[in-house]
Design an enzyme around this catalytic site. Structure first.
Site, mmCIF file in Angstrom:
data_model
loop_
_atom_site.group_PDB
_atom_site.id
_atom_site.type_symbol
_atom_site.label_atom_id
_atom_site.label_comp_id
_atom_site.label_asym_id
_atom_site.label_seq_id
_atom_site.Cartn_x
_atom_site.Cartn_y
_atom_site.Cartn_z
ATOM 1 C CD GLU A 146 -3.138 -1.052 2.066
ATOM 2 O OE1 GLU A 146 -2.952 -0.420 3.118
ATOM 3 O OE2 GLU A 146 -4.204 -1.624 1.788
ATOM 4 C CD GLU A 163 -4.332 -6.021 2.338
ATOM 5 O OE1 GLU A 163 -5.053 -5.325 3.070
ATOM 6 O OE2 GLU A 163 -3.105 -5.850 2.241
ATOM 7 C CD GLU A 207 -3.534 -4.843 10.852
ATOM 8 O OE1 GLU A 207 -3.858 -3.920 10.091
ATOM 9 O OE2 GLU A 207 -2.841 -5.806 10.502
ATOM 10 C CE LYS A 208 -5.149 -6.902 21.388
ATOM 11 N NZ LYS A 208 -4.437 -5.722 20.873
ATOM 12 C CG PHE A 209 -10.136 -6.537 18.635
ATOM 13 C CD1 PHE A 209 -10.601 -7.673 19.282
ATOM 14 C CD2 PHE A 209 -9.426 -5.603 19.370
ATOM 15 C CE1 PHE A 209 -10.369 -7.872 20.638
ATOM 16 C CE2 PHE A 209 -9.195 -5.785 20.722
ATOM 17 C CZ PHE A 209 -9.664 -6.931 21.366
ATOM 18 C CG HIS A 210 -8.622 -6.920 10.324
ATOM 19 N ND1 HIS A 210 -9.054 -7.834 9.399
ATOM 20 C CD2 HIS A 210 -8.529 -5.728 9.672
ATOM 21 C CE1 HIS A 210 -9.210 -7.216 8.227
ATOM 22 N NE2 HIS A 210 -8.900 -5.939 8.369
HETATM 23 C C1 GLA Z 1 -4.380 -2.747 4.926
HETATM 24 C C2 GLA Z 1 -3.039 -3.436 5.017
HETATM 25 C C3 GLA Z 1 -3.095 -4.738 5.747
HETATM 26 C C4 GLA Z 1 -3.982 -4.644 6.954
HETATM 27 C C5 GLA Z 1 -5.349 -4.215 6.509
HETATM 28 C C6 GLA Z 1 -6.353 -4.176 7.631
HETATM 29 O O1 GLA Z 1 -5.055 -3.016 3.792
HETATM 30 O O2 GLA Z 1 -2.463 -3.635 3.755
HETATM 31 O O3 GLA Z 1 -1.786 -5.085 6.128
HETATM 32 O O4 GLA Z 1 -3.462 -3.732 7.842
HETATM 33 O O5 GLA Z 1 -5.256 -2.926 5.982
HETATM 34 O O6 GLA Z 1 -7.626 -3.811 7.183
#
Ligand code: GLA
Ligand code: ZN
Length: 671
Positions: free
Chosen positions: A148, A305, A353-356
């Site tokens: 990203e 993603e 990001e543990k709640f993702h």
């Molecule tokens: C982005 C990042 C990932 C992750 C997601 C979470 O897209 O590329 O590594 O952090 O967000 O939604």
């Protein structure tokens, strides 16, 4: 395209967050869910190179061998979005600086200055090492450069970036006279006598020169793109024949001009996350997917993603409800995605990001999400034959990142001017009418579209204006929304009265912008309602289609229509509500000869809330049908139901359900 036989399925795989014992189980479960591609190593730099120049590849060797043994292909990342702490200890200036001059700290990812020399040297070292070691690995399907670009550190205001900006400006303008003229530096006495006098648009009490702001955004985009290219070119040499990409954030990253990036990647990959709180977020998803396909030049692309359920970084991370995961995935597939990937494979136990959500939730395989993930794997393997097919459209919306940047610069007539808002208003009206939509750049050939919509193209280059004119003269129908055609690439007003670049084409002139008060609503004849914006509009050749009934322009023209050559150019001088936008598009759609004349744009048989998208190729036509309503819908469409693997004479779509049909007969022409 990436050497897989069917649709690619999988996600980001971060085995370094787990003990080795888990890895074999991961591969077994991947097979169970029919995962065939995972993105590995995206944030692994500190593990792969624990000290400058000392590499530890053993664990990654093992992971790749396990994946290869399990038949799972690898999208191998360069980990350059997360430089190790040692880099910044040795060179604190490798951290990015904010507009206010504050240096960012660490303990996170993407906290590096994109112009930093020490960062660039370290990037070359790790990328070269990875390329050497894995460039010909049998599991390798694709390179995932960085992560990203422009996501967090799009624009850095540090001294290294300032110096790069000077070189960039010298390249663009040749000499300081050129720059002084382009930037209009006679205004407020900004004239420059040396490149070194020019600073990035750092924090100041009142706005910085808008042309300077705009060039700084162009420069920042170019800096990240150059960083991508450097890595890509290293990998091309070390890993011949393996496609290379990076994950974009098309539609939701303002700072990167993805039209400029499109030609840099071997295949376009996009990340998309729902705006979780919005109830119509499936329409925004469709828009992002259509825009991604446009950036991919109409070719299939990879959804790199998305999420299986809730994400963790919005205000309220509304979870997806049963069936939504498949609806979202297949909506991307319908609009041209040949890969359905998630962030991430296994939910993290620690970290931010543990709640993702993930493909494999904290609760393991006994969960609804896991069952839906495994089901989706089976569904996608049944849809293998869609791979490589494409989508075509009669209608395009013009999208331009640079105009987005320029439109939202400070000190404009109204704070309500919002690029995404107008684009979405038109997109949504077309989506609701069941119309397939492409996006196009303002300078690209529009000849294949019957109707082209231009929302808020504030920055319009002479080339774009000429292109739009040629499109209409040749028989196209154009709908231009207000505050388009106002300035050129240096944010200088086009002369002769607004909208200078499009005035003759539209056959009307705007004497004054009349932004409305907050919350003010106005009405037009014909039962149309609007808010935010009105104009003191005077036709000079165009016919008046609707007038303002009240508000600051009461009695004056609001919407006009101009015959030019063999086509028609509409102008909409206000912010119509959803119904009004739909009705103007219907009327313009009739000019364009689209659809059934009694219903305007709507395709016969289309039902509000049921998304129907066609992909075609190799003599075959497929229909993806997604029911976003809460009732069963039956459509008189026959074909072969690919998921049930049986012929059907009508399409029965349960509430929230998805069907994919192979349509009978040879592929119909796109028109
Ligand atoms: C982005 C990042 C990932 C992750 C997601 C979470 O897209 O590329 O590594 O952090 O967000 O939604
Ligand atoms: Zn910098």
């Amino acid at each position: 395209m990436i050497g897989l036989e069917g649709i690619a399925y999988g996600g980001d795989y971060n085995p370094e967050q787990w003990p080795r014992e888990v890895w074999a189980a991961d591969v077994r479960l991947m097979r169970q869910a029919r995962v065939n591609l995972v993105s590995v190593g995206i944030f692994s730099w500190a593990l792969l190179e624990p000290e400058p120049g000392r590499f530890d590849f053993d664990w990654l060797d093992e992971v790749l061998a396990l994946l290869h043994g399990g038949g799972v292909r690898v999208d191998l990342a360069t980990p350059t979005a997360a430089p190790p702490a040692w880099l910044f200890r040795a060179d604190p200036s490798a951290r990015p600086a904010t507009r206010e001059g504050h240096r960012h700290g660490g303990g996170t990812r993407q906290s590096f200055c994109p112009s930093s020399r020490s960062y660039a040297e370290a990037v070359t070292r790790i990328t070269t090492a990875l390329g050497h070691r894995y460039g010909r690995h049998p599991a390798l399907a694709l390179w995932h450069v960085h992560n990203e670009y422009g996501g967090v550190n799009a624009v850095c205001y540090c001294e290294a970036c300032a110096q790069g900006f000077h070189r960039w400006l010298a390249d663009r303008y040749g000499d300081l006279d050129g720059l002084n003229t382009a930037w209009g530096t006679t205004f407020w006495g900004q004239r420059y006598g040396d490149w070194a006098e020019i600073s990035p648009p750092r924090a100041v009490p009142i706005p910085v020169n808008p042309a300077q702001e705009l060039d700084y955004l162009r420069y920042a985009n170019d800096v990240h793109r150059a960083n991508y290219r450097r890595e890509r070119d290293l990998l091309r040499e070390l890993s011949p024949g393996v496609p290379i990409t990076t994950n974009f954030m098309i539609a939701n990253c303002r700072e990167m001009d993805y039209w400029a990036w499109a030609g840099e990647v071997d295949v376009v990959a996009n990340d998309h996350y729902l705006q979780a709180e919005r109830r119509d977020n499936h329409i925004e998803l469709a828009m992002a997917a259509d825009l991604t396909r446009a950036v991919a030049g109409g070719r299939p692309w990879l959804l790199m993603e998305h999420s299986t359920s809730a994400i963790n970084w919005q205000r309220r991370n509304i979870a997806k409800r049963p069936g939504e995961l498949a609806r979202n995935s297949l909506a991307h597939l319908a609009r041209g995605a040949d890969a359905i990937m998630f962030f991430q494979w296994r939910a993290s136990m620690f970290g931010g990001e543990k709640f993702h959500s993930a493909m494999l939730p904290h609760g393991g395989t006994g969960t609804r999400i896991w069952r839906e993930v495994a089901d989706l794997g089976a569904v996608l393997s049944d849809l293998a034959e869609l791979r490589g097919t494409t989508v075509s459209a009669d209608v395009a919306i013009v999208w331009d990142w640079q105009s987005w940047w320029a439109l939202e610069l400070p000190w404009h007539p109204s704070a309500d001017l919002n690029y995404r808002e107008r684009i979405e208003a038109y997109y949504t009206a077309l989506w609701r009418a069941g119309v397939q939509i492409d996006f196009a750049r303002p300078e690209s050939d529009l000849g294949r579209y019957r109707l082209v919509v231009v929302p808020s193209l504030y920055l319009t280059t002479p080339a774009a204006a000429a292109n739009l004119r040629a499109y209409v003269e040749a028989g196209g129908t154009l709908v231009v929304s207000y505050f388009s055609g106002i300035v050129d690439a240096t944010d200088t007003i086009h002369p002769g009265g607004h909208p200078g670049a499009l005035r003759e084409l539209l056959g009307c002139v705007v004497e004054e912008f009349l932004p409305l008060h907050a919350g003010e609503r106005i009405t037009l004849d014909g039962g149309l309602n609007a808010d935010q914006w009105a104009e003191d509009l005077h036709p000079c050749g165009a016919e008046v289609v609707h007038r303002y009934l009240d508000g600051p322009a009461a009695g004056q023209p609001a919407i006009t229509r101009h015959r030019v050559g063999r086509g028609t150019a509409w102008y909409v001088s206000t912010s119509l509500d959803a119904a009004g936008t739909g009705s103007i598009l219907s009327a313009a759609g009739r000019d364009a000869g689209l659809g059934d004349p009694t219903t305007g744009l709507a395709r016969p048989g289309s039902v509000e809330g049921v998304e129907l998208v066609r992909r075609s190729g190799a003599g075959r036509d497929y229909l993806v049908a997604i029911n976003h309503t809460d009732t069963t819908v039956r459509l008189p469409i026959a074909g072969h139901d690919l998921l049930a693997d049986r012929p059907c004479t009508a399409l029965d779509l349960p509430a929230g359900g998805v069907r994919v049909l192979r349509l009978p007969g040879p592929a119909a022409s796109p028109r």
